[in-house]
Design a protein around this motif. Structure first.
Motif, mmCIF file in Angstrom:
data_model
loop_
_atom_site.group_PDB
_atom_site.id
_atom_site.type_symbol
_atom_site.label_atom_id
_atom_site.label_comp_id
_atom_site.label_asym_id
_atom_site.label_seq_id
_atom_site.Cartn_x
_atom_site.Cartn_y
_atom_site.Cartn_z
ATOM 1 N N UNK A 52 25.895 44.086 70.564
ATOM 2 C CA UNK A 52 24.769 43.189 70.281
ATOM 3 C C UNK A 52 23.803 43.832 69.288
ATOM 4 N N UNK A 53 23.668 45.144 69.374
ATOM 5 C CA UNK A 53 22.809 45.847 68.433
ATOM 6 C C UNK A 53 23.365 45.751 67.018
ATOM 7 N N UNK A 54 24.695 45.805 66.866
ATOM 8 C CA UNK A 54 25.302 45.676 65.554
ATOM 9 C C UNK A 54 25.021 44.300 64.953
ATOM 10 N N UNK A 55 25.029 43.275 65.779
ATOM 11 C CA UNK A 55 24.759 41.935 65.272
ATOM 12 C C UNK A 55 23.326 41.809 64.780
ATOM 13 N N UNK A 56 22.400 42.435 65.523
ATOM 14 C CA UNK A 56 21.007 42.399 65.084
ATOM 15 C C UNK A 56 20.838 43.193 63.796
ATOM 16 N N UNK A 57 21.501 44.365 63.716
ATOM 17 C CA UNK A 57 21.441 45.175 62.503
ATOM 18 C C UNK A 57 22.051 44.436 61.315
ATOM 19 N N UNK A 58 23.068 43.652 61.597
ATOM 20 C CA UNK A 58 23.688 42.854 60.539
ATOM 21 C C UNK A 58 22.693 41.854 59.965
ATOM 22 N N UNK A 59 21.956 41.194 60.833
ATOM 23 C CA UNK A 59 20.952 40.254 60.361
ATOM 24 C C UNK A 59 19.861 40.930 59.576
ATOM 25 N N UNK A 60 19.456 42.127 60.015
ATOM 26 C CA UNK A 60 18.410 42.869 59.316
ATOM 27 C C UNK A 60 18.866 43.277 57.920
ATOM 28 N N UNK A 61 20.103 43.799 57.809
ATOM 29 C CA UNK A 61 20.624 44.169 56.503
ATOM 30 C C UNK A 61 20.790 42.949 55.608
ATOM 31 N N UNK A 62 21.167 41.842 56.202
ATOM 32 C CA UNK A 62 21.328 40.617 55.429
ATOM 33 C C UNK A 62 19.988 40.175 54.852
ATOM 34 N N UNK A 63 18.942 40.342 55.635
ATOM 35 C CA UNK A 63 17.601 39.974 55.176
ATOM 36 C C UNK A 63 17.159 40.887 54.032
ATOM 37 N N UNK A 64 17.427 42.211 54.181
ATOM 38 C CA UNK A 64 17.075 43.140 53.111
ATOM 39 C C UNK A 64 17.860 42.808 51.847
ATOM 40 N N UNK A 65 19.126 42.500 51.996
ATOM 41 C CA UNK A 65 19.982 42.194 50.854
ATOM 42 C C UNK A 65 19.514 40.936 50.133
ATOM 43 N N UNK A 66 18.980 39.990 50.920
ATOM 44 C CA UNK A 66 18.550 38.720 50.325
ATOM 45 C C UNK A 66 17.258 38.894 49.524
ATOM 46 N N UNK A 67 16.318 39.622 50.072
ATOM 47 C CA UNK A 67 14.979 39.670 49.505
ATOM 48 C C UNK A 67 14.732 40.860 48.592
ATOM 49 N N UNK A 68 15.585 41.877 48.625
ATOM 50 C CA UNK A 68 15.337 43.096 47.849
ATOM 51 C C UNK A 68 16.582 43.405 47.020
ATOM 52 N N UNK A 69 16.584 42.879 45.825
ATOM 53 C CA UNK A 69 17.759 43.006 44.975
ATOM 54 C C UNK A 69 18.028 44.446 44.554
ATOM 55 N N UNK A 70 16.977 45.225 44.362
ATOM 56 C CA UNK A 70 17.137 46.579 43.875
ATOM 57 C C UNK A 70 17.826 47.485 44.891
ATOM 58 N N UNK A 71 17.793 47.094 46.163
ATOM 59 C CA UNK A 71 18.343 47.951 47.210
ATOM 60 C C UNK A 71 19.831 47.676 47.480
ATOM 61 N N UNK A 72 20.400 46.681 46.814
ATOM 62 C CA UNK A 72 21.750 46.235 47.183
ATOM 63 C C UNK A 72 22.816 47.283 46.884
ATOM 64 N N UNK A 73 22.746 47.886 45.706
ATOM 65 C CA UNK A 73 23.823 48.789 45.300
ATOM 66 C C UNK A 73 23.923 49.998 46.206
ATOM 67 N N UNK A 74 22.786 50.634 46.471
ATOM 68 C CA UNK A 74 22.859 51.844 47.280
ATOM 69 C C UNK A 74 23.216 51.533 48.726
ATOM 70 N N UNK A 75 22.826 50.327 49.209
ATOM 71 C CA UNK A 75 23.224 49.944 50.570
ATOM 72 C C UNK A 75 24.752 49.853 50.670
ATOM 73 N N UNK A 76 25.382 49.203 49.690
ATOM 74 C CA UNK A 76 26.849 49.107 49.701
ATOM 75 C C UNK A 76 27.489 50.488 49.582
#
Length: 1436
Positions: A52-76
């Motif tokens: 369940x924690x992974x699912x919440x973390x997934x949503x959090x990363x998805x939110x960061x990916x959506x709103x912060x374009x500059x952070x996408x490359x290093x996250x991947x």
């Protein structure tokens, strides 16, 4: 921890955080994905509920990916880098469960959702794009009719799609860079596993409504793979990977495309009453298949819109449970909306150019597209989830939504590019790398497995047909495997591919033949085409005589499965053997139902068809099959006999029906099949002998004669087994046979007489018939003999020939003398002929008609009759009369007589072999019986007859071998058959036969070569050590044979015998049997190179055959070497020969130079005496580097001052031993024509050496460094020909290789060429040599060789001892010189003088006397060591 992540999620939705905080949050959110949920205990920091924690973390990363374009490359990058750090067992865990029950990796789901979330910020892109308007104002924008706003909306959607595409590309860039070795690391294979897992997950969720980005990701990846295939610089691994992936992708596309059609139809049938489901499926099928244009039906566009909306509504419902689904919904909106915008802009641009009638339609289309785009834009801006949907119902199941999604996906770019992907796979099938072609076939197989109809496409069919004839057996095998899976299932495909597939049963590849046999069996069992089944039966049947035992066994097993399995309506219990032995017993076939009889008839007619197709020429193959099948023991034999009995009974019943028809061909095939079965088991036909009696009559047509021929053969084997024969039937048969004696051709007559003898001897015992027949023939022949003695001509040559044939056959098939001793009363008629041995009278009478004065036809028939007599009385062959006749025929006889004599030999040897086989069978059957004393004592007559074959064949072996060289094809073939029987029975020493066999292997005729090679294989298995002792004799015999074939034309040592046009050495068959054993292979190479090592003193000019040397060289140039060691060994031996024979020839030419007034200074005529005295001598010490010269004198600078001082001073005194040596040297000078002829042979060797170096990319340094005693890794390296090397050796510049030296000018020209080549030997430019492998040796020796080109070698100071001739060769005369000769003298020697230490160390200078003595000893030691080493190395 889960609560903490949820609060972070809520915070980031409401507040804009700094980049540092966002980075920290991202790191925290990535962590749970790399924690093993199974190991989470009570003390774990993350708690128990990791999932369940992974699912919440997934949503959090998805939110960061959506709103912060500059952070996408290093996250991947962080995600992918962390993944490789996980243990191997945890990387492959698939814990993210999909709605259909399948699972994918959690990281794959994370990356997919992150890519999809790139389009979730469309409202943000829109607020920035539309003139800085606020969010509230964006909702009120009117897109309809406003081109600018329309473009801005399209640009906003495109931005999101491009962002998703860029991030997907980054993932592949990261993984591919590490698994294709473009970035050096040690985890290439691990990254390849990560890529495989990721793509497997992406393809798994392809066309799932919740994962729309999967289609885009697969499309991007396929474009990358196509680029790899097109890139000529891509390495093998990368291209192989690309082919594999494209096959997987193309196969999955076809699978989904077919599922849509099949599932759609089944869904309509299952939900016929559900109008809602039917409505959506019908609507999804009626959407535009390609790009929407102004001509597209508006209703189909509307259907497309409705289908898209129902998918969007489904995702809206799904977002209530999983917020990540909202990203999928936004992705669809961006993708579909942008597509509609492009379509609308395209239509708007063309609106003005349309006719008025079409403007109305286009206007409606434009309004519809405006409406769709406006609605989709509104949906994109409304990012919130409507909670009121919880109270509603969608009204359509998920499975139906999935079907609609798949139908919509067929419009996407990935599906539209299927043909392009398939074409790239087909192009890969034409590449030059075998591995690529094999992988491409497997990739194509992944497509075909989902849609076999692909095989029917013209381009696919043509490409596969080419690969079925590929040069590589592995490719051909893969192609057959690909097609074979579907041939038996798809009749239309079977018809298209059957011809090319069935031809591969003759393939040279073992696995290919075996696979084709299995494939043809499957086709046979499922086919209804009788012609095809007969053809399959013929092709499999012919493989029973295959060269490979595994193929033989498989073919026999396959035929047994097809033809000799019990019939469906046959009794399960096999009949008793006593029933088969009963003449009047009732057959099981007669009790079968009509259905059962049809089944038996169907199978029987197939076998009859096969017999008819094989014909009389190959009928023995089918007969051999029947014998092998019926050789089995016990219950299995009874079952097979029962099956065969049913087929025989059926064929006789069918034969009765054919009597009314006019088709003689079917009757011939039917009776031939019965004949073959009767030969295997005569008891099968015993009940039907009366049925065949009407065919026992004089025949006029060829079909009738063939029928009569088979009936006679059947009667010979079947009639003796009758227990209660009808006397009247036997009498009628006897009379019919007697009537055929005077009316039948020779072929029929040879069966009539044996059949008559069998009936009289075994059944009727009417011996007086045979006695009167013999007496009549003898009396008539005696009359003809009297006419001839009286000088008259033969009254009728035909009658004489018939009489000779009859009495020969009578003596062969009936022993009159033996029967007279057993039953004198019944054989008293013989006394009227002669009271002595009848066979003697007959032999002398027949022998008389072999006189040379008679016509060849009569002589030939008399000789054939003698052959029949020899078969029953072998001892007569050794009588002087017989041997004199054979000698005369072989010496001066006509060609037909020689051929007939060879047939007599062949028949005799075959009969002897049959006797041996029969005796062996009897011994096996009697192994448990008590010992018979008569057998132990033996029979003198049998012992005498046993030695006839060996005595006769040894007497005429040389003549038989000569006949194998005869240009007459028929004599050559029959003589080769005789030779084969001699070898098989061991009647002559193998050493005497092997040279002729090797020579025949060089024949231009395929059948002759194959026969000879089989004999060679047999001898190689039995007597390898004996036959390999005659290698040189074999080569010389092959040369003599080729010389006979080409007459006056030049002889070549190679031939083009394959479709590819590659030259093949004539001695290649011989070498193929030698190269598996290293010692034998090396002995062969040494021995044939040593044919150039002429004994110049003991031999004369006539012993030097330039044509033979050319023949050997061309064979060595084109022979199929297995390893690089073989090539180096040949060059090594060439250097040894050149260092002795070439020097001697050059020495003789120099001493004879004054005769032709040749200037011998070929290097530089103006060199000073000091330059002419400079020399470079390299000796190698066993314990020092082979690259270090012990003595170097180069351009006047001396590495050894002591040696320089003594060499510059001419010796004023010569001891007695040196003086004697010089006196001997004068005797070694060859006459100039002799030396010139030898120089041609040495030139051939030098040409051969350079050709081998170019062909196998060998440098001079590598050749010089080779030591046969220390082959090292060369024996494991395959001998690969350079692609740019010439296929055969060329003799450009060598004018006298095919013509003699006739004039002094010819001799002068050859001598000058020889001296030039000697000077340049080893210094030519190495075009293809691989210098990287040589290291320091290459550079050092190349520098040394370059210096040698600028110096002369005074060979007057060299003394070379030749052990083979026990002479000393010391070149002398003038100041003649040549380049680079001593450096060819071989590798290091244990006895070579070691160089003295040099460098910075100072040496004490001795006095002059000491220096002089040491100098003489030193120089003599150097030269003697070099020459001794050379000779010792070349000792064989």
């Amino acid at each position: 921890m889960t609560t903490y992540l949820r609060k972070l999620y809520d915070l980031m939705q409401q507040e804009e955080l700094s980049d540092s905080i966002v980075i920290t949050v991202s790191f925290i959110a990535i962590g749970p994905f790399f924690v093993d949920s199974a190991s989470g205990g009570s003390n774990n920091f993350f708690g128990n509920n990791v999932e369940s924690m992974k699912l919440v973390a997934l949503g959090l990363l998805r939110l960061v990916f959506t709103n912060h374009q500059k952070q996408r490359t290093w996250i991947l990058e962080e995600i992918l880098t962390s993944l490789i750090k996980l243990p191997t067992t945890k990387r492959n865990l698939r814990q993210y469960r999909l709605p259909d029950g399948k699972s994918i990796q959690m990281v794959s789901a994370l990356i997919l959702q992150l890519i999809q979330s790139c389009t979730a910020g469309t409202n943000q892109y829109g607020s920035k794009e539309i003139d800085g308007q606020g969010r509230d104002e964006i909702f009120g924008i009117d897109i309809i009719g406003d081109i600018n706003n329309l473009k801005k909306c399209g640009s906003a959607w495109k931005t999101g799609i491009d962002a998703a595409s860029a991030n997907a590309g980054y993932v592949f860039k990261f993984l591919l860079a590490r698994c294709t070795k473009s970035i050096k690391n040690s985890n290439e294979s691990e990254y390849r596993v990560l890529l495989d897992n990721f793509m497997e997950d992406v393809i798994t969720v392809l066309n799932f409504p919740e994962w729309p980005a999967a289609e885009m990701i697969v499309h991007i990846f396929s474009k990358i793979m196509v680029g790899y295939i097109n890139d000529k610089k891509a390495d093998t691994y990368t291209k192989s990977m690309a082919i594999d992936y494209l096959g997987t992708i193309a196969g999955r596309i076809k699978k989904y495309a077919n599922n849509v059609l099949v599932t759609g139809e089944s869904t309509l049938e299952d939900n016929w009453e559900n109008k809602e489901v039917r409505h959506w499926i019908d609507m999804a099928k009626d959407v535009p298949k390609g790009e929407i244009t102004s001509l597209t039906n508006a209703q189909s566009v509307n259907n497309l819109w409705e289908c898209q909306k129902v998918v969007l509504k489904f995702l809206e419902f799904g977002a209530l449970e999983d917020p990540g689904v909202q990203c999928a919904r936004q992705f669809y909106l961006a993708e579909w909306g942008y597509s509609f915008v492009n379509t609308l802009l395209s239509i708007s641009e063309n609106l003005s150019s349309e006719d008025r009638e079409e403007k109305a339609t286009i206007g409606e289309m434009k309004k519809l597209l405006d409406k769709i785009i406006a609605e989709y834009w509104q949906m994109s801006l409304e990012d919130n989830i409507d909670q009121n949907l919880k109270q509603r119902s969608l009204g359509i199941e998920r499975s139906d939504i999935s079907l609609v999604t798949e139908l919509l996906a067929t419009r996407q770019t990935l599906y539209q590019n299927f043909d392009s992907i398939l074409s790239r796979i087909l192009v890969s099938l034409d590449t030059g790398v075998v591995a690529f072609r094999t992988k491409a076939l497997r990739a194509l197989g992944q497509v075909v497995i989902n849609d076999p109809n692909i095989l029917s496409q013209v381009n696919v069919r043509q490409t596969i047909a080419q690969r079925l004839s590929d040069n590589s057996p592995a490719v051909r095998d893969a192609a057959i495997d690909l097609v074979g899976r579907y041939l038996s299932q798809k009749p239309d495909i079977t018809e298209q591919y059957y011809k090319v597939i069935s031809e591969r049963i003759l393939d040279t590849g073992l696995n290919v033949r075996k696979r084709v046999i299995k494939l043809l069996r499957d086709i046979y069992l499922k086919s209804a085409d009788q012609k095809m089944m007969i053809d399959i039966g013929c092709k499999i049947l012919m493989r029973i005589n295959d060269d490979d035992n595994h193929v033989k066994d498989l073919a026999l097993k396959t035929i047994q499965e097809l033809w000799f399995v019990p019939f469906k309506h046959q009794r399960t219990v096999s009949i008793d053997m006593d029933d088969l032995d009963d003449d009047d017993g009732q057959s099981e076939f007669t009790n079968m139902s009509s259905v059962g009889k049809k089944e038996v008839l169907s199978r029987s007619l197939l076998i009859v068809g096969v017999a008819g197709r094989l014909g009389e020429r190959n009928g023995h193959v089918l007969g051999g099959l029947f014998k092998k099948i019926l050789e089995k023991d016990g219950k299995q034999k009874r079952e097979v006999l029962n099956i065969c009995q049913c087929m025989v009974d059926c064929l006789f019943e069918h034969l009765l029906t054919l009597q009314d028809s006019n088709s003689k061909t079917e009757v011939v095939s039917c009776i031939s099949t019965i004949c073959l079965l009767s030969n295997a088991s005569p008891s099968l036909v015993r009940r039907h002998v009366v049925t065949l009696q009407p065919y026992l009559k004089s025949a006029s047509s060829s079909d009738d004669q063939t029928i009569l021929y088979y009936v006679l053969i059947i009667y010979q084997s079947v009639l003796p087994l009758l227990k209660r024969p009808n006397p009247s039937f036997l009498t009628e048969v006897e009379q019919a046979l007697l009537g055929l004696l005077t009316k039948s051709p020779q072929k029929i007559l040879q069966e009539v007489v044996p059949c008559l003898c069998v009936i009289v001897d075994k059944l009727t015992h009417n011996y007086i018939r045979l006695t009167k027949l013999l007496r009549s023939c003898i009396e008539k022949l005696k009359v003809e003999k009297k006419h001839l003695d009286a000088g008259k001509d033969i009254s009728s040559a035909r009658n004489v020939m018939v009489l000779l044939l009859i009495i020969g056959l009578l003596c062969k098939n009936f022993d009159f003398d033996k029967k007279r001793s057993e039953k004198p009363d019944e054989m008293k008629e013989l006394n009227l002929i002669d009271k002595g041995p009848i066979i003697t009278i007959v032999f002398q009478l027949v022998l008389y008609f072999c006189k040379e004065s008679l016509s060849e036809t009569v002589q030939k028939m008399a000789l054939q009759s003698l052959g029949f007599i020899y078969l029953s009385y072998p001892i007569i062959m050794l009588r002087p009369e017989s041997t004199d006749l054979m000698d005369r025929i072989l010496n001066t006889g006509a060609m037909d007589m020689k051929i007939q004599l060879m047939k007599v030999f062949s028949d005799f040897l075959v009969a002897e072999q049959q006797k041996i086989n029969t005796d062996l069978e009897e011994k096996k059957q009697k192994k448990n019986n008590p010992v018979d004393l008569k057998v132990l004592i033996g029979n003198a007559d049998e012992f005498a007859e046993a030695g006839v074959s060996s005595s006769l064949m040894q007497r005429y072996l040389d003549r038989i071998l000569e006949c194998t060289f005869d240009p007459t094809q028929s004599l050559k073939i029959i003589a080769l058959d005789v030779l084969g029987n001699i070898i098989q029975q061991g009647l002559a020493h193998p050493v005497l036969c092997i040279p002729t066999i090797v020579a025949i292997e060089t024949s231009p005729e395929q059948t002759v070569r194959d026969k000879a090679f089989k004999l060679h294989q047999h001898l190689n298995e039995k007597h390898a050590s004996l036959i390999h002792s005659r290698n040189v004799d074999c080569v010389k015999k092959a040369y003599a044979f080729q010389k006979q074939l080409v007459c006056e034309n030049p002889i070549v040592g190679y031939a083009v015998r394959n479709d590819e046009g590659h030259p093949e050495a004539l001695l290649n068959p011989m070498y193929s049997l030698l190269k598996e054993k290293r010692q034998r292979r090396n002995d062969f190479l040494i021995s044939i190179v040593r044919t150039f090592d002429f004994d110049l003193i003991r031999c004369d000019e006539s012993t030097v055959d330039v044509g033979f040397c050319k023949f050997v060289a061309e064979n060595l140039a084109t022979i199929d070497y297995k390893s690089l060691e073989e090539v180096l060994h040949v060059i090594y031996c060439i250097n040894r020969v050149l260092s002795v024979v070439a020097i001697s020839a050059l020495h003789s030419i120099q001493n004879n130079a004054k005769i032709l007034n040749i200037d011998m200074d070929i290097i530089n005529q103006n060199k000073t005496s000091q330059e002419q005295a400079s020399v470079n001598i390299q000796t190698f010490d066993e314990n020092n580097s082979p690259h270090q010269p012990s003595v170097t004198m180069l351009n006047g600078s001396f590495m050894n001052p002591e040696l320089l001082e003594n060499i510059e001073k001419k010796e004023t005194q010569e001891d007695s031993q040196e003086q004697e040596s010089r006196n001997k040297d004068k005797e070694t000078i060859l006459p100039l024509p002799y030396a010139a002829k030898v120089s041609i042979c040495m030139t051939i060797l030098m040409y051969l050496k350079e050709h081998l170096k170019k062909t196998y990319a060998l440098s001079e340094a590598k050749c010089q460094n080779f030591n046969p005693a220390q082959s090292g890794s060369n024996k494991d390296k395959p001998a690969l020909r350079h692609q740019n090397a010439p296929p055969v050796i060329t003799w450009d510049g060598l004018s006298f290789i095919d013509k003699p030296l006739l004039t002094d000018d010819d001799i002068k020209q050859q001598c000058e060429l020889f001296r030039k080549l000697i000077a340049e030997d080893g210094t030519q430019k190495e075009e293809f040599a691989d210098t990287e492998m040589e290291g320091d040796l290459s550079s050092k020796q190349s520098n040394s060789y370059a210096s040698l080109d600028r110096m002369d070698l005074d060979i007057t100071t060299m003394t070379i001892f030749d052990e083979t001739t026990h002479t000393t060769v010391k070149p002398s005369g003038g100041t003649s010189s040549r380049k680079g000769i001593v450096r060819k003298l071989g590798p290091k020697s244990k006895n070579a003088s070691s160089p003295r230490t040099s460098g910075n160390k100072k040496r004490n200078t001795p006095n002059n006397d000491t220096v002089s003595k040491k100098s003489k000893k030193k120089r003599k030691s150097i030269i003697d060591n070099v020459t001794d080493e050379e000779d010792s190395d070349f000792q064989l």
